[in-house]
Design an enzyme around this catalytic site. Structure first.
Site, PDB file in Angstrom:
ATOM      1  N   LYS A 100      11.052 120.648  21.154  1.00  0.00           N
ATOM      2  CA  LYS A 100      10.799 122.039  20.763  1.00  0.00           C
ATOM      3  C   LYS A 100      12.152 122.717  20.600  1.00  0.00           C
ATOM      4  CE  LYS A 100       8.097 126.120  21.902  1.00  0.00           C
ATOM      5  NZ  LYS A 100       9.127 127.047  21.409  1.00  0.00           N
ATOM      6  N   ARG A 242      -4.163 128.820  15.936  1.00  0.00           N
ATOM      7  CA  ARG A 242      -3.980 128.074  17.191  1.00  0.00           C
ATOM      8  C   ARG A 242      -5.105 127.078  17.424  1.00  0.00           C
ATOM      9  NH1 ARG A 242       0.309 129.877  19.847  1.00  0.00           N
ATOM     10  NH2 ARG A 242       0.967 132.044  19.436  1.00  0.00           N
ATOM     11  N   LYS A 248       2.370 122.873  23.060  1.00  0.00           N
ATOM     12  CA  LYS A 248       3.758 123.076  23.479  1.00  0.00           C
ATOM     13  C   LYS A 248       3.861 122.914  24.994  1.00  0.00           C
ATOM     14  CE  LYS A 248       3.085 128.104  23.640  1.00  0.00           C
ATOM     15  NZ  LYS A 248       3.522 129.418  23.121  1.00  0.00           N
TER      16      LYS A 248
END
Length: 343
Positions: A100, A242, A248
């Site tokens: 990330k 979403r 994440k």
């Protein structure tokens, strides 16, 4: 564990890399496809192959829609996939995992870079030279510890070449390609190679077998300076909004708040900032003291400015962030959410 990049080869040697299937004829067609307005591309139905994505782009090339001006909003924000938070119990064998990046989430519509909010990013022409004429989803990244540089570069109305030479677009997905992520992964790796640009790179992807391996990888990435990990469901199509297709994982969360007051110390510290009183978009107020540098205590962020803070969960009764610490000042010109770095 299967990896597709150098970072993971360094830390997990001897693992088998993901294959890249060459699509030479498609990529040649890709390079010859006319530039396409963003709204025209987004309006096309999902393509199931790169050939179909190129064909859809070419059919839309005659649109009369005017280009987006510097700093103005597009007709609509780009339709990006957004990540849910990882939780234990997820079947990790079904996911690809990548770093990330602590950067600015951006969308390449085939002719220009856009923020999550649809604002045009003024990038130098040389930066995107040779890029494909199909939509790409990724992060504008300046390297570890250099988020401020990426954010400032994205906010400028006129690009500064010296800043942009330090930036890379880390390619995460191909929204218009169609197919499942396994197929899109092969296509985006091929596109990055075909572009031959040091500023366009496919994010390294790999597989882990269990949560312990995932947490170990998170520790290695964070130690190297990374923000965390993201997980793509291998069997999922690209879906805006979403969902658990996209997850994440970070040790800390971060958010924005507006500075409402400077709180100074007492006695000999009466001229030295002790903390910032800040207010979240939903009206919650608290203080940020940890994380401020000595220079920031002498010249604090002005009242009314927006800052980013890091925290670990919230208090169950008050909803206030736990262990909140100051992270950085948001550059002027980017309202909260316009450049959201978080997927």
């Amino acid at each position: 564990m299967t990896t597709t990049g150098g970072f993971f080869k360094k830390h997990f040697p001897g693992q088998r890399g993901a294959s890249v299937l060459p699509r030479r004829r498609w990529l040649i067609a890709l390079a010859l496809t006319p530039l396409v307005p963003a709204a025209s591309v987004w309006a096309q139905p999902a393509a199931t192959t790169l050939r179909e994505a190129i064909k859809a782009s070419a059919s839309a090339a005659g649109s009369s829609e005017a280009p987006v001006a510097n700093g103005s909003a597009s007709a609509a924000p780009p339709p990006l996939a957004l990540a849910n938070t990882y939780r234990k119990g997820v079947d990790l064998s079904l996911y690809w995992v990548s770093e990330k990046y602590d950067g600015v989430r951006v969308y390449w519509d085939g002719r220009q870079l856009l923020t999550r909010g649809g604002q045009r990013i003024a990038a130098p022409e040389w930066f995107t030279q040779g890029w494909p004429r199909v939509p790409l989803d990724g992060e504008l990244w300046a390297g570890y510890g250099a988020f401020d540089l990426a954010q400032a570069a994205a906010a400028r109305k006129k690009p500064v070449d010296d800043e942009w030479r330090k930036l890379r677009f880390m390619l995460l997905d191909m929204p218009a390609y169609g197919g499942v992520f396994d197929e899109r992964l092969q296509a985006l790796q091929a596109v990055a190679r075909k572009a031959g640009s040091p500023h366009l790179q496919a994010a390294e992807q790999h597989k882990v077998g269990n949560d312990a391996q995932l947490q170990a990888l998170l520790g290695r990435v964070e130690k190297a300076g990374g923000e965390g990990l993201v997980l793509h469901l291998a069997s999922a199509p690209y879906r805006p909004g979403r969902s658990d297709d996209f997850l994440k994982l970070k040790s800390f969360e971060d958010a924005e708040a507006r500075v409402v007051k400077h709180v100074y110390g007492k006695g000999k510290n009466r001229k030295r900032l002790a903390s910032l009183q800040v207010e979240t978009p939903d009206g919650k107020r608290f203080h940020l003291g940890t994380g401020l540098t000595e220079a920031q205590r002498k010249v604090p962020p002005p009242v009314g400015s927006w800052v980013t803070y890091r925290y670990r969960g919230t208090h169950p009764k008050s909803g206030l962030p736990r262990f909140a610490s100051f992270l950085r000042v948001r550059p002027e010109g980017l309202p909260p959410g316009a450049d959201e770095a978080k997927p």
